[in-house]
Write an enzyme that holds these catalytic residues in place. Structure first.
Site, PDB file in Angstrom:
ATOM      1  N   SER A 131       0.739  -1.188  -0.186  1.00  0.00           N
ATOM      2  CA  SER A 131      -0.086  -0.174  -0.055  1.00  0.00           C
ATOM      3  C   SER A 131       0.931   1.151  -0.197  1.00  0.00           C
ATOM      4  O   SER A 131       2.072   1.174   0.403  1.00  0.00           O
ATOM      5  CB  SER A 131      -0.826   0.071   1.408  1.00  0.00           C
ATOM      6  OG  SER A 131      -1.523   1.399   1.439  1.00  0.00           O
ATOM      7  N   TYR A 155      -1.693  -0.626  10.871  1.00  0.00           N
ATOM      8  CA  TYR A 155      -1.724  -1.491   9.476  1.00  0.00           C
ATOM      9  C   TYR A 155      -0.878  -1.322   8.524  1.00  0.00           C
ATOM     10  O   TYR A 155      -0.313  -2.107   7.956  1.00  0.00           O
ATOM     11  CB  TYR A 155      -3.154  -0.850   8.925  1.00  0.00           C
ATOM     12  CG  TYR A 155      -3.419  -1.234   7.412  1.00  0.00           C
ATOM     13  CD1 TYR A 155      -3.824  -2.619   7.003  1.00  0.00           C
ATOM     14  CD2 TYR A 155      -3.221  -0.255   6.676  1.00  0.00           C
ATOM     15  CE1 TYR A 155      -3.855  -2.958   5.677  1.00  0.00           C
ATOM     16  CE2 TYR A 155      -3.416  -0.576   5.125  1.00  0.00           C
ATOM     17  CZ  TYR A 155      -3.602  -1.725   4.691  1.00  0.00           C
ATOM     18  OH  TYR A 155      -3.950  -2.169   3.370  1.00  0.00           O
ATOM     19  N   LYS A 159       2.274  -3.694   6.609  1.00  0.00           N
ATOM     20  CA  LYS A 159       2.797  -3.752   5.149  1.00  0.00           C
ATOM     21  C   LYS A 159       3.940  -3.627   4.928  1.00  0.00           C
ATOM     22  O   LYS A 159       4.876  -4.179   4.120  1.00  0.00           O
ATOM     23  CB  LYS A 159       1.875  -2.598   4.375  1.00  0.00           C
ATOM     24  CG  LYS A 159       0.309  -2.874   4.220  1.00  0.00           C
ATOM     25  CD  LYS A 159       0.012  -4.333   3.477  1.00  0.00           C
ATOM     26  CE  LYS A 159      -1.453  -4.464   3.423  1.00  0.00           C
ATOM     27  NZ  LYS A 159      -1.674  -5.821   2.618  1.00  0.00           N
TER      28      LYS A 159
HETATM   29  P1  NAD Z   1     -11.018  -7.238   1.173  1.00  0.00           P
HETATM   30  O1  NAD Z   1     -11.015  -7.147   2.722  1.00  0.00           O
HETATM   31  O2  NAD Z   1     -12.023  -7.348   0.563  1.00  0.00           O
HETATM   32  O3  NAD Z   1     -10.210  -8.699   0.837  1.00  0.00           O
HETATM   33  C1  NAD Z   1      -9.429  -9.406   1.607  1.00  0.00           C
HETATM   34  C2  NAD Z   1      -9.807 -10.938   1.869  1.00  0.00           C
HETATM   35  O4  NAD Z   1      -8.907 -11.484   2.442  1.00  0.00           O
HETATM   36  C3  NAD Z   1     -11.234 -10.836   2.205  1.00  0.00           C
HETATM   37  O5  NAD Z   1     -11.837 -11.851   1.424  1.00  0.00           O
HETATM   38  C4  NAD Z   1     -10.750 -11.778   3.775  1.00  0.00           C
HETATM   39  O6  NAD Z   1     -11.967 -12.763   4.040  1.00  0.00           O
HETATM   40  C5  NAD Z   1      -9.609 -12.669   3.400  1.00  0.00           C
HETATM   41  N1  NAD Z   1      -8.679 -12.685   4.597  1.00  0.00           N
HETATM   42  C6  NAD Z   1      -8.234 -11.930   5.669  1.00  0.00           C
HETATM   43  N2  NAD Z   1      -7.642 -12.288   6.436  1.00  0.00           N
HETATM   44  C7  NAD Z   1      -7.581 -13.778   5.778  1.00  0.00           C
HETATM   45  C8  NAD Z   1      -6.953 -14.867   6.396  1.00  0.00           C
HETATM   46  N3  NAD Z   1      -6.017 -14.894   7.524  1.00  0.00           N
HETATM   47  N4  NAD Z   1      -6.940 -15.893   5.931  1.00  0.00           N
HETATM   48  C9  NAD Z   1      -7.349 -15.988   4.806  1.00  0.00           C
HETATM   49  N5  NAD Z   1      -8.291 -15.010   4.064  1.00  0.00           N
HETATM   50  C10 NAD Z   1      -8.290 -13.896   4.820  1.00  0.00           C
HETATM   51  O7  NAD Z   1      -9.897  -6.366   1.123  1.00  0.00           O
HETATM   52  P2  NAD Z   1      -9.332  -5.597  -0.369  1.00  0.00           P
HETATM   53  O8  NAD Z   1      -9.592  -4.284  -0.459  1.00  0.00           O
HETATM   54  O9  NAD Z   1      -9.774  -6.428  -1.547  1.00  0.00           O
HETATM   55  O10 NAD Z   1      -7.786  -5.853  -0.035  1.00  0.00           O
HETATM   56  C11 NAD Z   1      -6.942  -6.740  -0.390  1.00  0.00           C
HETATM   57  C12 NAD Z   1      -5.454  -6.204  -0.084  1.00  0.00           C
HETATM   58  O11 NAD Z   1      -4.977  -5.229  -0.682  1.00  0.00           O
HETATM   59  C13 NAD Z   1      -5.172  -6.331   1.206  1.00  0.00           C
HETATM   60  O12 NAD Z   1      -3.939  -6.747   1.458  1.00  0.00           O
HETATM   61  C14 NAD Z   1      -5.244  -4.836   1.417  1.00  0.00           C
HETATM   62  O13 NAD Z   1      -4.477  -4.492   2.986  1.00  0.00           O
HETATM   63  C15 NAD Z   1      -4.606  -4.204   0.280  1.00  0.00           C
HETATM   64  N6  NAD Z   1      -4.905  -2.957  -0.024  1.00  0.00           N
HETATM   65  C16 NAD Z   1      -6.191  -2.649  -0.202  1.00  0.00           C
HETATM   66  C17 NAD Z   1      -6.408  -1.031  -0.375  1.00  0.00           C
HETATM   67  C18 NAD Z   1      -7.720  -0.756  -0.514  1.00  0.00           C
HETATM   68  O14 NAD Z   1      -8.143   0.525  -0.589  1.00  0.00           O
HETATM   69  N7  NAD Z   1      -8.783  -1.609  -0.963  1.00  0.00           N
HETATM   70  C19 NAD Z   1      -5.427  -0.267  -0.482  1.00  0.00           C
HETATM   71  C20 NAD Z   1      -3.883  -0.904  -0.256  1.00  0.00           C
HETATM   72  C21 NAD Z   1      -3.815  -2.154  -0.240  1.00  0.00           C
HETATM   73  N1  UFG Z   2     -12.369  11.206   3.375  1.00  0.00           N
HETATM   74  C1  UFG Z   2     -13.381  12.181   3.665  1.00  0.00           C
HETATM   75  N2  UFG Z   2     -14.820  11.415   4.010  1.00  0.00           N
HETATM   76  C2  UFG Z   2     -14.764  10.181   4.291  1.00  0.00           C
HETATM   77  C3  UFG Z   2     -13.771   9.264   3.986  1.00  0.00           C
HETATM   78  C4  UFG Z   2     -12.651   9.796   3.520  1.00  0.00           C
HETATM   79  O1  UFG Z   2     -13.511  13.228   3.585  1.00  0.00           O
HETATM   80  O2  UFG Z   2     -15.928   9.932   4.731  1.00  0.00           O
HETATM   81  C5  UFG Z   2     -11.409  11.828   2.796  1.00  0.00           C
HETATM   82  C6  UFG Z   2     -10.129  11.574   3.615  1.00  0.00           C
HETATM   83  O3  UFG Z   2      -9.988  12.636   4.603  1.00  0.00           O
HETATM   84  C7  UFG Z   2      -9.025  11.685   2.450  1.00  0.00           C
HETATM   85  C8  UFG Z   2      -9.706  11.157   1.283  1.00  0.00           C
HETATM   86  O4  UFG Z   2     -11.076  11.214   1.600  1.00  0.00           O
HETATM   87  O5  UFG Z   2      -8.553  12.764   2.275  1.00  0.00           O
HETATM   88  C9  UFG Z   2      -9.304   9.624   1.033  1.00  0.00           C
HETATM   89  O6  UFG Z   2      -9.760   8.706   2.134  1.00  0.00           O
HETATM   90  P1  UFG Z   2      -9.829   7.195   2.148  1.00  0.00           P
HETATM   91  O7  UFG Z   2     -10.119   6.735   3.565  1.00  0.00           O
HETATM   92  O8  UFG Z   2     -10.783   6.929   1.075  1.00  0.00           O
HETATM   93  O9  UFG Z   2      -8.277   6.822   1.542  1.00  0.00           O
HETATM   94  P2  UFG Z   2      -6.885   6.874   2.296  1.00  0.00           P
HETATM   95  O10 UFG Z   2      -6.037   7.588   1.394  1.00  0.00           O
HETATM   96  O11 UFG Z   2      -7.082   7.669   3.681  1.00  0.00           O
HETATM   97  O12 UFG Z   2      -6.477   5.470   2.552  1.00  0.00           O
HETATM   98  C10 UFG Z   2      -6.696   4.413   1.872  1.00  0.00           C
HETATM   99  C11 UFG Z   2      -7.072   3.236   2.396  1.00  0.00           C
HETATM  100  C12 UFG Z   2      -5.458   2.826   3.245  1.00  0.00           C
HETATM  101  C13 UFG Z   2      -4.369   2.807   2.187  1.00  0.00           C
HETATM  102  C14 UFG Z   2      -4.275   4.084   1.387  1.00  0.00           C
HETATM  103  C15 UFG Z   2      -3.357   4.228   0.549  1.00  0.00           C
HETATM  104  O13 UFG Z   2      -7.840   3.032   3.449  1.00  0.00           O
HETATM  105  O14 UFG Z   2      -5.671   1.323   3.602  1.00  0.00           O
HETATM  106  O15 UFG Z   2      -5.675   4.308   0.829  1.00  0.00           O
HETATM  107  O16 UFG Z   2      -3.465   3.235  -0.546  1.00  0.00           O
HETATM  108  F1  UFG Z   2      -3.363   2.459   2.743  1.00  0.00           F
END
Ligand code: NAD
Ligand code: UFG
Length: 349
Positions: A131, A155, A159
């Protein structure tokens, strides 16, 4: 021979979109998920969209023997797992501050268990969901891959720790390869409207909050701060379409398959920043749905702005984001409007 891949967390938001792209590219993914933040209905929909049956094992990545059994079964079936695409993790920043041990156990402990199982079975390639949060407060923008790491919450630390573990894992044997894809802000949904992001409870992230306001599940959007030094005072992020992100994984698997070894961290973002209000207004314009909002104080821990330098992804993977903010909004709205309760209504039947 069709290449078999293990996809941990394949039932999640990004995992499910990636499954579709992997199937399209001719891979045979096996999903391993404990469904702690997802449900099996997602996989039925991926099967429906792809026309392919998907092998699914319900299990926890911290259960090393379950992973070894899976790898062995594949080998005996003459479909050895060639690489792992590792999504499984807990991902809520706020929750990670409340429950740090759960996050370290699941995200770091889970990855160690996975790597040990891979070592036992001679599997040497891994794509990891990292991330942009590993970079923390930007010293300069755009973030390049050599920007120092300074995560600001448990978190983010998980990572960064896993990236370090992967570096050491690759260093220990020149047969191994690991690609850590540092995602910026994935939003939107598959254009079919059949799969998308289905957060449990109140969304933490901006885009699902906007779509839930638009569909009438929430009264108004809370904008966290309008006094940042940005284009309009609201936070700026690099939003990318989840389908573009999914394609990045297919290219990362191909990159390793073509003989590249060692550890590589790669940003996946568009290289463009969009403010909270710009995103909300674009959403209103392209969907015709109003998104009322109120300005609240800044959210603790937020940075003002963040966007990627995606040059390395283009050079090494041949990847670039092709879908713009309008498309992200249109596709995200199609999913939300056709599935106001996510996968829930189907699951309850
Ligand atoms: P998500 O929660 O939708 O998907 C994660 C999946 O992993 C889920 O299906 C959950 O059931 C499964 N899981 C969690 N722990 C587990 C375990 N111990 N064993 C087996 N399965 C398990 O999340 P996502 O948004 O699809 O994110 C996927 C990956 O990308 C994650 O590693 C997350 O940290 C990373 N990531 C997500 C974002 C975002 O904005 N969505 C940004 C940066 C990084
Ligand atoms: N924000 C609002 N209102 C909301 C939610 C968010 O104004 O209800 C604003 C936040 O303050 C920020 C922007 O929208 O300025 C984006 O916020 P997000 O929570 O959507 O995303 P972040 O960049 O804070 O974080 C996300 C994921 C993290 C990841 C990161 C970088 O939550 O897990 O992107 O990939 F690490």
């Amino acid at each position: 021979m069709t290449k078999s891949l293990l996809v941990t967390g394949g039932a999640g938001y990004i995992g499910s979109h990636t499954l579709l792209e992997l199937l399209k590219a001719g891979y045979k993914p096996v999903v391993f998920d404990n469904f702690s933040n997802s449900c099996a209905e997602v996989l039925s929909r991926v099967e429906e969209l792809s026309g392919c049956a998907i092998d699914v094992i319900e299990g926890d990545i911290r259960d090393k023997s379950a992973l070894v059994r899976l790898f062995e079964a594949r080998r005996l079936a003459n479909e050895p797992v060639e690489a792992v695409v590792h999504f499984a993790a807990l991902k809520a920043v706020g929750e990670s501050v409340e429950k740090p041990t759960e996050y370290y156990d699941n995200n770091v402990g889970g990855t160690l268990s996975l790597l040990k199982a891979m070592d036992t079975c001679g599997i040497r390639k891994l794509v990891f969901s990292s991330s942009a949060t590993v970079y923390g407060e930007p010293l300069r923008l755009p973030y390049t891959e050599d920007h120092p790491f300074a995560p600001t919450n448990p978190y983010g630390h998980t990572k960064a720790m896993v990236e370090q573990i992967l570096k050491d894992w690759c260093h220990a044997s020149d047969e191994r390869s690991a690609v850590a894809l540092r995602y910026f802000n994935p939003i939107g949904a598959h254009p079919s409207g059949r799969i998308g992001e289905a957060p449990q409870g109140r969304p933490n992230n901006l885009f699902p909050f906007i779509t839930q306001v638009a569909v009438g599940k929430r009264d108004k959007l809370s904008v966290f701060g309008d006094d940042y030094e940005t284009v309009d005072g609201t936070g700026v992020r690099d939003y990318l379409h989840v389908v573009d992100l999914a394609i990045g994984h297919v290219l990362a698997v191909a990159y390793m398959a073509s003989g590249n070894r060692g550890f590589q961290g790669i940003n996946l973002g568009t290289g463009r920043g969009t403010s909270v209000l710009e995103l909300a207004r674009t959403f209103e314009r392209v969907t015709g749905r109003p998104v009322p909002y109120e300005i609240l104080p800044r959210r603790p821990g937020d940075i003002a702005q963040a966007w990627a330098d995606p040059t390395v992804a283009a050079a090494l993977l041949g990847w670039r984001a092709n879908r713009d903010i309008e498309e992200m909004c249109i596709d995200g709205w199609r999913w939300q409007s056709q599935n106001p309760d996510g996968y829930q209504s189907v699951v309850k039947k």
